[in-house]
Every structure is written in C-alpha cells, then in structure tokens.
Design a protein around this motif. Structure first.
Motif, mmCIF file in Angstrom:
data_model
loop_
_atom_site.group_PDB
_atom_site.id
_atom_site.type_symbol
_atom_site.label_atom_id
_atom_site.label_comp_id
_atom_site.label_asym_id
_atom_site.label_seq_id
_atom_site.Cartn_x
_atom_site.Cartn_y
_atom_site.Cartn_z
ATOM 1 N N PRO A 118 -3.982 -13.274 9.109
ATOM 2 C CA PRO A 118 -4.215 -14.808 8.375
ATOM 3 C C PRO A 118 -4.899 -14.848 7.048
ATOM 4 C CG PRO A 118 -5.159 -14.604 10.694
ATOM 5 C CD PRO A 118 -4.867 -13.051 10.140
ATOM 6 N N VAL A 119 -4.474 -15.745 6.048
ATOM 7 C CA VAL A 119 -4.800 -15.605 4.766
ATOM 8 C C VAL A 119 -6.002 -16.658 5.027
ATOM 9 C CG1 VAL A 119 -4.569 -16.506 2.309
ATOM 10 C CG2 VAL A 119 -2.764 -15.295 3.860
ATOM 11 N N ARG A 120 -7.383 -16.259 5.074
ATOM 12 C CA ARG A 120 -8.464 -16.921 5.095
ATOM 13 C C ARG A 120 -9.439 -16.830 3.919
ATOM 14 N NH1 ARG A 120 -10.022 -15.235 11.225
ATOM 15 N NH2 ARG A 120 -8.178 -15.798 12.310
ATOM 16 N N HIS A 121 -9.191 -16.080 3.020
ATOM 17 C CA HIS A 121 -10.089 -15.802 1.814
ATOM 18 C C HIS A 121 -9.290 -16.316 0.602
ATOM 19 C CE1 HIS A 121 -12.952 -13.560 4.202
ATOM 20 N NE2 HIS A 121 -11.754 -13.289 5.256
ATOM 21 N N ALA A 122 -9.812 -16.747 -0.267
ATOM 22 C CA ALA A 122 -9.061 -17.172 -1.708
ATOM 23 C C ALA A 122 -8.758 -15.906 -2.447
ATOM 24 C CB ALA A 122 -10.227 -18.163 -2.442
ATOM 25 N N LEU A 123 -7.672 -16.104 -2.900
ATOM 26 C CA LEU A 123 -7.345 -14.864 -3.888
ATOM 27 C C LEU A 123 -7.721 -15.398 -5.317
ATOM 28 C CD1 LEU A 123 -5.688 -12.272 -4.378
ATOM 29 C CD2 LEU A 123 -3.680 -13.717 -4.932
ATOM 30 N N LYS A 124 -8.425 -14.393 -6.048
ATOM 31 C CA LYS A 124 -8.813 -14.821 -7.258
ATOM 32 C C LYS A 124 -8.572 -14.030 -8.485
ATOM 33 C CE LYS A 124 -13.073 -14.946 -5.514
ATOM 34 N NZ LYS A 124 -14.602 -14.734 -5.112
ATOM 35 N N GLY A 125 -8.455 -14.380 -9.659
ATOM 36 C CA GLY A 125 -8.271 -13.597 -10.612
ATOM 37 C C GLY A 125 -9.574 -13.435 -11.311
ATOM 38 N N ARG A 126 -9.640 -12.099 -11.983
ATOM 39 C CA ARG A 126 -11.092 -11.943 -12.978
ATOM 40 C C ARG A 126 -10.568 -11.021 -13.923
ATOM 41 N NH1 ARG A 126 -15.884 -10.734 -12.078
ATOM 42 N NH2 ARG A 126 -16.183 -11.524 -9.974
ATOM 43 N N THR A 127 -11.398 -10.989 -14.697
ATOM 44 C CA THR A 127 -11.406 -10.020 -16.218
ATOM 45 C C THR A 127 -12.776 -9.041 -15.838
ATOM 46 O OG1 THR A 127 -10.436 -11.557 -17.526
ATOM 47 C CG2 THR A 127 -11.487 -9.752 -18.570
ATOM 48 N N LEU A 128 -12.094 -7.688 -16.134
ATOM 49 C CA LEU A 128 -13.068 -6.619 -15.968
ATOM 50 C C LEU A 128 -13.026 -5.960 -17.450
ATOM 51 C CD1 LEU A 128 -11.887 -4.697 -12.496
ATOM 52 C CD2 LEU A 128 -14.005 -6.425 -13.166
ATOM 53 N N ARG A 129 -14.014 -5.383 -17.801
ATOM 54 C CA ARG A 129 -14.299 -4.708 -19.085
ATOM 55 C C ARG A 129 -14.900 -3.305 -18.908
ATOM 56 N NH1 ARG A 129 -14.621 -10.058 -19.899
ATOM 57 N NH2 ARG A 129 -13.787 -10.904 -22.024
ATOM 58 N N ALA A 130 -14.260 -2.400 -19.719
ATOM 59 C CA ALA A 130 -14.750 -1.102 -19.593
ATOM 60 C C ALA A 130 -14.286 -0.238 -20.899
ATOM 61 C CB ALA A 130 -14.389 -0.356 -18.187
ATOM 62 N N ASN A 131 -15.036 0.507 -21.495
ATOM 63 C CA ASN A 131 -14.732 1.350 -22.383
ATOM 64 C C ASN A 131 -13.995 0.748 -23.632
ATOM 65 O OD1 ASN A 131 -15.503 3.933 -21.115
ATOM 66 N ND2 ASN A 131 -13.759 3.494 -19.799
ATOM 67 N N GLY A 132 -14.574 -0.508 -23.925
ATOM 68 C CA GLY A 132 -13.933 -1.478 -25.006
ATOM 69 C C GLY A 132 -12.547 -2.109 -24.957
ATOM 70 N N LEU A 133 -12.306 -2.087 -23.472
ATOM 71 C CA LEU A 133 -10.995 -2.507 -23.136
ATOM 72 C C LEU A 133 -10.838 -3.624 -22.121
ATOM 73 C CD1 LEU A 133 -8.903 0.786 -22.817
ATOM 74 C CD2 LEU A 133 -8.901 -0.962 -24.676
ATOM 75 N N LYS A 134 -10.033 -4.500 -22.039
ATOM 76 C CA LYS A 134 -10.195 -5.762 -21.145
ATOM 77 C C LYS A 134 -9.084 -5.623 -20.156
ATOM 78 C CE LYS A 134 -9.338 -9.719 -22.798
ATOM 79 N NZ LYS A 134 -9.617 -10.940 -23.652
#
Length: 311
Positions: free
Chosen positions: A15-31
């Motif tokens: 069952p889909v009980r958890h929200a699906l979220k988008g996020r931005t990660l940063r590492a080594n000068g890249l996004k």
C-alpha cells in the motif's frame, strides 16, 4: 529526472502510505535530483545503472518505506544536465565520492546501499573507500570485480556479452548508434539482457525521455570510457579500490537468465574477499533487470538482508 507518481506504484506489492517527495542533493560541486520516500531512522540509498534511471527502483521504494526505512533514489552523475561536470569525470572513485557527498549533505552518518549494475560497482568502490559509512550493501546483477576478472576467460560467453563496452570506446560511431531511431539501442540491450521480459511501455518511454536530455547519452557512455582509461591516475585509484576486499556485509543477487553479466560468474566469487560476510541468491526467471522483473522476490530478500543489519 522523470517524476514517479503514486499511481505508478503497484498497489498489490505494498500500500502507498508514504508520500513520494522530490529533493535536490549536492556533492562535489554538482547538483542531483532524487526521489525520497519514508521517514524511518535508517536511510537506504538505491543507485541505478545503465541504461536506466532512478525510476528503476519504483517497485522497491514503497516496500522499503513501509518497512520503516527512509529511501533515497538519486539520479547518478551525468544523467541530467545539472550533474554533468564540465570536463567529464565518470570514474568510479568520483561516483563513490558523490554518494559520500550526498550523505554529508543530508547529515547521514551511516546508511544501507542497494546498487544495480553501475550502482553495484559504485557500492563495491564505496565499501573499500569508506566501509564505516555503510550498514549493509546489496549488489544487484554485478559480482565482485576482482574475482570476476580473474575468472573471465573461464566464461567465454561473458566476453561476447561485453561487446557493447568495447563498442562504446568508438567515439562518435557509438554515440550515433545509441541515439539512432530514438534510442532503439536501449531497447535492444533490454531485450538481450532480460530475455522474455515484457517491460511496461511507459517505463521505456520515460527512460528515453531521460536519455533525450542534453548530454545524458554522452555522459552514460563516459562511464565505460573512463573505466578503460588505463593511463589515468584517477583510474589507477579506482582499480585499487575495486580490487580491495569488501568490508561491508554484502548480499549479491543475480538473475538466472542475465544476458549481460553471466550468472555463473557469481559462483566463482571467493567469499574470503568479503570481510563481513557474503550471501548470494539467484533469481529464477529473471534477467539483468531482476528487481523490475521479479520485484516481490527481490524485495523479500532485500527486506530480510536489511533487517539483519539494522544499525
């Protein structure tokens, strides 16, 4: 990154009980863009391979979230314009540092890692570079590098299977071939690597949209080109890590019908190379994309493995 909607996750799996979220990660000068689901105290990173993208783990995210894990599925370096380094740089040592950078960006000291294809190679690299950062590692479709290369000529069929990696060294020619007729090359690889699998049409459409983005196809081929850049000091560092013992408890999963990586190579891996233990399981009726082909069986094994190594 192609978004993943709740209605695209099969309800019969979990069952889909958890929200699906988008996020931005940063590492080594890249996004990097990433998908996130779940709010558990332990984090699970899922890393995709080639030719694939973050939607590869659409069948695993809700199941892992339901089991109490916080699941993060990043888009790997180069698979979107924001994470393409200006001067290239797709060595495994650099890709491993991306994962460590994401963890630092999130304030995560230690996590579980699930990697498929190139994601598995990144996992082997991280397990040598910083084993203290991983609770567990699950490698899908790719066996331990040192033992694989040592036994390569015992499985001559693998040399035939690996033709594409050598073809990608033909710059220009292979770039055109991969893009030809709206990336029919990708469909060929999926057919050859997972024989008999009837993938969802919408998933192939989404994958092609990923590869149509500027620079993505060239970046994906850059992984293979940097892997064979034998005179590069960065490649020397990569090979040293890949040939080091694995310092993380490891679950290795292989599809019995894999047309990319011969499943018998997993039988030749030396358990002594795994300092914290190795468990190997073969998924019958599955090919290279085993986690998409047989999600229920793969998810059961993943949950069992993660549960045995909770922090």
């Amino acid at each position: 990154m192609e978004p993943l909607r709740k209605e695209e996750i099969r309800e019969e799996e979990a069952p889909v009980r958890h929200a699906l979220k988008g996020r931005t990660l940063r590492a080594n000068g890249l996004k990097f863009s990433a998908m996130e689901m779940g709010e558990g105290p332990e984090v699970v990173f899922c890393l995709h391979g080639f030719p694939d993208h973050a939607r590869s783990f659409r069948e695993q995210m809700p199941v892992l979230a339901e089991a109490g894990y916080r699941v993060l599925v990043p888009t790997l370096r180069g698979y979107e314009p924001s994470s393409q380094p200006r001067e290239g740089g797709y060595f495994l040592s650099q890709l491993a540092k991306d994962l460590l950078g994401w963890m630092d960006d999130l304030g995560v000291r230690k996590a579980h890692l699930i990697g498929h294809d190139w994601g598995a190679l990144i996992g082997y690299t991280v397990s040598a570079l910083a084993p203290e950062r991983l609770h567990s590692f699950s490698a899908l479709a790719v066996p331990y590098t040192r033992d694989t290369l040592a036994n390569l000529f015992k499985e001559p069929g693998q040399l035939r299977n690996s033709w594409y990696a050598f073809f990608f060294q033909l710059r220009g020619v292979s770039d055109v071939a991969v893009r030809w007729n709206d990336f029919q090359f990708i469909e060929k690889l999926w057919r050859d690597w997972s024989p008999g699998w009837r993938w969802p049409v919408e998933e192939m459409d989404a994958l092609k949209r990923t590869f149509r983005q500027p620079g993505v196809a060239r970046a994906a081929l850059g992984y293979y080109r940097d892997f064979y850049r034998v005179w590069s000091p960065e490649n020397w560092r990569t090979q040293k890590l890949l040939f080091s013992p694995v310092g993380v408890p490891t679950l290795a999963l292989t599809g019995a019908m894999d047309g990319c990586i011969d499943t018998h190579l997993f039988d030749q891996v030396n358990p002594a190379s795994f300092l914290e233990g190795l468990r190997t399981e073969r998924i019958q009726g599955a090919g290279h994309f085993l986690h998409q082909e047989k999600p229920a069986e793969v998810n059961r094994l993943l949950l069992e493995w993660l549960g045995q190594h909770r922090g």
